[in-house]
Write a protein that holds these residues in place. Structure first.
Motif, PDB file in Angstrom:
ATOM      1  N   ALA A 104       0.861  -1.200   0.000  1.00 18.81           N
ATOM      2  CA  ALA A 104       0.000   0.000   0.000  1.00 18.81           C
ATOM      3  C   ALA A 104       0.889   1.240   0.000  1.00 18.81           C
ATOM      4  N   PRO A 105       0.397   2.316  -0.539  1.00 21.62           N
ATOM      5  CA  PRO A 105       1.207   3.546  -0.576  1.00 21.62           C
ATOM      6  C   PRO A 105       1.498   4.045   0.864  1.00 21.62           C
ATOM      7  N   LEU A 106       2.702   4.517   1.114  1.00 23.78           N
ATOM      8  CA  LEU A 106       3.154   4.968   2.440  1.00 23.78           C
ATOM      9  C   LEU A 106       2.703   6.415   2.688  1.00 23.78           C
ATOM     10  N   LEU A 115       8.533   9.338  13.290  1.00 26.36           N
ATOM     11  CA  LEU A 115       8.488   7.896  13.092  1.00 26.36           C
ATOM     12  C   LEU A 115       7.323   7.287  13.866  1.00 26.36           C
ATOM     13  N   LEU A 116       7.200   7.689  15.156  1.00 24.50           N
ATOM     14  CA  LEU A 116       6.107   7.148  15.953  1.00 24.50           C
ATOM     15  C   LEU A 116       4.755   7.567  15.400  1.00 24.50           C
ATOM     16  N   GLU A 167      11.749   1.097   6.593  1.00 24.83           N
ATOM     17  CA  GLU A 167      12.613   1.220   5.419  1.00 24.83           C
ATOM     18  C   GLU A 167      12.692   2.667   4.975  1.00 24.83           C
ATOM     19  N   ALA A 168      11.563   3.387   5.068  1.00 27.40           N
ATOM     20  CA  ALA A 168      11.588   4.787   4.655  1.00 27.40           C
ATOM     21  C   ALA A 168      12.524   5.606   5.529  1.00 27.40           C
ATOM     22  N   HIS A 169      12.701   5.190   6.736  1.00 24.50           N
ATOM     23  CA  HIS A 169      13.577   5.926   7.643  1.00 24.50           C
ATOM     24  C   HIS A 169      14.947   5.267   7.769  1.00 24.50           C
ATOM     25  N   VAL A 204      14.236  -3.765  11.952  1.00 22.77           N
ATOM     26  CA  VAL A 204      13.604  -4.036  13.255  1.00 22.77           C
ATOM     27  C   VAL A 204      14.644  -3.962  14.367  1.00 22.77           C
ATOM     28  N   ALA A 205      15.840  -4.425  14.131  1.00 22.46           N
ATOM     29  CA  ALA A 205      16.874  -4.431  15.164  1.00 22.46           C
ATOM     30  C   ALA A 205      17.331  -3.015  15.490  1.00 22.46           C
ATOM     31  N   THR A 206      17.617  -2.244  14.394  1.00 26.90           N
ATOM     32  CA  THR A 206      18.081  -0.868  14.669  1.00 26.90           C
ATOM     33  C   THR A 206      16.979  -0.024  15.325  1.00 26.90           C
ATOM     34  N   TRP A 207      15.719  -0.291  14.884  1.00 27.49           N
ATOM     35  CA  TRP A 207      14.597   0.451  15.524  1.00 27.49           C
ATOM     36  C   TRP A 207      14.517   0.152  17.019  1.00 27.49           C
ATOM     37  N   THR A 208      14.714  -1.082  17.354  1.00 28.13           N
ATOM     38  CA  THR A 208      14.638  -1.450  18.776  1.00 28.13           C
ATOM     39  C   THR A 208      15.742  -0.767  19.559  1.00 28.13           C
ATOM     40  N   SER A 209      16.924  -0.707  18.992  1.00 24.40           N
ATOM     41  CA  SER A 209      18.056  -0.088  19.689  1.00 24.40           C
ATOM     42  C   SER A 209      17.835   1.399  19.889  1.00 24.40           C
TER      43      SER A 209
END
Length: 766
Positions: free
Chosen positions: A678-680, A712-713, A727-729, A733-738
């Motif tokens: 779907a479009p972001l 982002l949130l 991906e847009a940012h 998942v790993a880097t987001w968690t950190s």
């Protein structure tokens, strides 16, 4: 001589005839020598006896001395004549006769009067003459006071009446005066005949005993002033109308005073008008004599006509007399409790006011402590009170007049029910008007000196009413009536339940040293929830008083600060703002206390109470700091929970999305097919940005600023494809968690960053 020798009296004649010649010559020589002495005595007796009424004193003296001479004395014994007559046997006859002559003169000395009283004991002519002399009208009052024997006097008068018919009228006068009874029978006839006696003195004596008006009126016109006065007294006793007419037409002060002293209680008609007619034309207006006579009948019991005459006289004459006389007459006119309702009494009150007004201030002030002046105050009305207002501003009169007004209830024994209220009314009448500032100190002194007991309540009541009705006078009232301050404050609290209103009413007008007590009453027992309303007036009062009264004001602030500190330490959140205000206000107040010089009344207290206040300041500051720390910790915990919850929701959303993608994917053959995405949806903040939004917090991360993290949130909340957002940012998942973990820790440490995050996240996004 033979009788002295023991010869029987019946044989004397024969014995004389039988005496030898030589013996007879010797006895005759002795007789001649002794009788020569008696002859010289009889010369004095003969001289004085001519001035007396009775006759025969020479013969009586001969007989008395014939029995008393020492005929038996030896011939060779010789002595001077006076020794034989005065030393062994004193010759009293000349002394008696001389005293009786002086008593008959009407103005005897005390010695002569005593001699005449002693002479009354004689059974002969001397006792009878003494009875006539002692009962003469000029002498009788003194003889009566000397307690003459009335019984013996009556006996001697009867003896004269029987032996000397020519003196029957005078003897009847003596008997009437001795017995005090009216004459009857032959005595009465003798008195009536005496009215025509050729001797004016006898006629007057008989008229006095008979109370014969014609005879007394004739004597009243005599040139003998003393006789005329006695006639007036006798006529006054019987209430002679003709005498009153003479007095009204030509009487002088002596005439009126003489009559006044003998007038009966029930005086004949016209007496008062005659007396007042004399009063109008003589100096002094007969004030003393009139007052003495008037006291016999209460003013309220007089007839309306008599009261009207007295009232006219009071306004016309009494007002011009000395205040002492005016006050004395007012005491008589107002003595009876019913006199308060008698309209004519007002004339005496007005006369007293005018009489006092004519006196010098110093003399007028000397009248104020008298009970008579207290009676005047009891009857003063609004019209006469103007004089009081004038007098109270005169230096000599101020203090004694204020003391008289305050002590009126305790000194007035008449009209007790009226005195307290009257005193309170007069006090307020003196208070009102111009020049009040000159009364403050004397009035405060008078109030301190007066112990009114149960009567104080009436005065306190009128002062309290004045306090309520005249706000501009409150400060003066509290100064003048300082001893009653506690009672007035109690009435204030009873009348006004709002403590703030009472405080605002009193502290500006009360003595500066009372400010601590007012503050204590305001805050000491105050409910904690009401302190926020009560404390600001305290700080305002302190601002107004600190420069002039630094230590009293500091004590007041110390009381309020202690209560505020106690409330803050108990954890009353509503007081935090008051505490913050006080902490910011106190440094300036402290500087003003240190810069001000204490007044003389504060010199006795060496403390400025700043140390006590600083203790409360420290306690409040520590309590507020601990509370802020607890609040910060609570906010950090809440934010941490919010971030953790948000992260958990994101992770859950990602897992659900991945699970849905796996379920929706077709079975793989040889080539994996990628489903269309779907479009972001991309978002940007719709409101203005702040520097804090662009601050670089993680230079090496993908989410370097608060704006990047919040965007982002926000994107995760509106896009279903979390992986596409990552991906847009540039995140996995790993880097987001950190990075999410790092941002959560940073927001916990930096409160301002956490607050901005909440505002930015909740704000508009486009």
């Amino acid at each position: 001589m033979l009788a002295h020798a023991g010869v029987d009296r019946y044989a004397l004649a024969e014995r004389v005839m039988l005496l030898p010649t030589s013996m007879a010559e010797r006895l005759e020589a002795r007789y001649a020598r002794l009788w020569a002495r008696v002859g010289r005595l009889l010369v004095d007796v003969r001289r004085d006896a001519r001035a007396l009424w009775l006759r025969g004193y020479e013969e009586e003296a001969e007989d008395r001395w014939a029995r008393r001479l020492p005929w038996h004395a030896p011939e060779e014994v010789s002595a001077e004549p006076e020794e034989g007559l005065h030393t062994p046997v004193p010759a009293l006859e000349p002394q008696w006769l001389s005293a009786l002559v002086e008593v008959h003169g009407g103005a005897p000395s005390d010695a002569a009067l005593d001699m005449a009283l002693a002479c009354l004991e004689d059974e002969g002519l001397f006792g009878c003459e003494a009875a006539l002399a002692l009962t003469r009208w000029r002498v009788w009052p003194r003889a009566r006071r000397a307690r003459v024997s009335r019984e013996r006097l009556a006996q001697r008068a009867r003896a004269v009446f029987g032996r000397f018919p020519e003196l029957a009228a005078r003897a009847a006068v003596a008997w009437v005066r001795a017995t005090g009874r009216a004459a009857e029978g032959e005595l009465l006839l003798a008195l009536r005949e005496g009215l025509l006696h050729p001797d004016a003195d006898v006629r007057f004596e008989c008229a006095l005993c008979l109370r014969d008006e014609e005879g007394l009126l004739a004597a009243e016109e005599a040139t003998d002033l003393e006789r005329a006065a006695e006639a007036r007294r006798a006529l006054a006793e019987v209430g002679s109308v003709r005498l009153l007419a003479r007095m009204a037409s030509r009487g002088d002060a002596d005439f009126a005073i003489t009559v006044l002293r003998r007038l009966p209680t029930q005086a004949p008609p016209g007496t008062l008008s005659a007396l007042l007619a004399v009063s109008d034309r003589v100096e002094g207006s007969l004030a003393e004599a009139l007052h003495a006579w008037a006291q016999a009948r209460p003013f309220a019991e007089l007839s309306a006509e008599e009261r009207a005459l007295w009232a006219d006289w009071a306004l016309a004459r009494l007002a011009r007399l000395p205040a002492e006389d005016a006050l004395r007459f007012l005491g008589w006119a107002a003595a009876d409790s019913g006199a308060h309702a008698v309209e004519e009494t007002r004339a005496f009150v007005s006369a007293v006011a005018e009489s006092l007004a004519r006196e010098p201030p110093s003399r007028r002030a000397s009248r104020f402590p008298d009970l008579a002046f207290s009676r005047f105050l009891t009857l003063v009305d609004a019209e006469d009170a103007r004089w009081l207002h004038t007098w109270v501003h005169e230096a000599p009169c101020t203090e004694p007049l204020l003391a008289a007004v305050l002590s009126l209830p305790s000194r007035a024994r008449w009209g007790e029910a009226l005195a307290p209220a009257q005193g309170a009314r007069l006090l307020m009448a003196l208070w009102a008007g111009a020049g009040r500032e000159r009364l403050l100190a004397p009035l405060a002194k008078a109030v301190r000196a007066w112990s009114g007991g149960g009567q104080q309540g009436v005065f306190i009541g009128v002062v309290w009413e004045r306090f309520q009705a005249h706000p501009d006078e409150r400060a003066d009232l509290l100064v003048a009536f300082a001893p009653w301050r506690t009672a007035l404050w109690e009435r204030q609290q009873a009348a006004e339940p709002d403590a703030v209103v009472s405080f605002q009413t009193w502290w500006p007008v009360d003595a500066p040293e009372q400010l601590p007590s007012h503050v204590d009453a305001l805050v000491r027992e105050a409910p904690l929830e009401d302190l926020s309303r009560r404390l600001p007036p305290v700080w305002s009062a302190a601002e107004a008083r600190v420069d002039a009264w630094p230590r009293c004001t500091s004590l007041a602030v110390s009381s309020a600060a202690a209560v505020l500190s106690g409330g803050v330490r108990r954890g009353v959140d509503a007081l935090d703002a008051d505490a913050e205000h006080f902490l910011s206000w106190f440094p300036g107040f402290r500087e003003r206390v240190l810069a001000a010089s204490p007044t003389s009344s504060e010199q006795g207290d060496s403390r400025d109470f700043l140390g006590d206040i600083e203790v409360d300041v420290r306690l409040m500051r520590e309590q507020l700091e601990r509370k802020r720390q607890r609040e910060d910790q609570a906010r950090e915990d809440a934010l941490r929970r919010m971030v953790e919850a948000s992260r958990q929701r994101d992770l859950e959303r990602q897992r659900e999305l991945m699970a849905r993608q796996v379920e929706a994917a077709p079975p793989r053959l040889d080539v994996e097919l990628t489903p269309p995405r779907a479009p972001l949806v991309l978002l940007n903040p719709g409101g203005p940005l702040e520097p804090l939004d662009m601050e670089v917090c993680f230079p090496e991360g993908r989410l370097r600023t608060l704006l990047d993290y919040t965007r982002l949130l926000k994107s995760l909340s509106v896009n279903n494809d979390a992986m596409a957002v990552f991906e847009a940012h540039g995140l996995s998942v790993a880097t987001w968690t950190s990075e999410a973990t790092a941002w959560g820790a940073l927001l916990t440490r930096r409160m301002e960053l956490a607050l901005r995050f909440g505002a930015l996240f909740q704000g508009p996004w486009a």
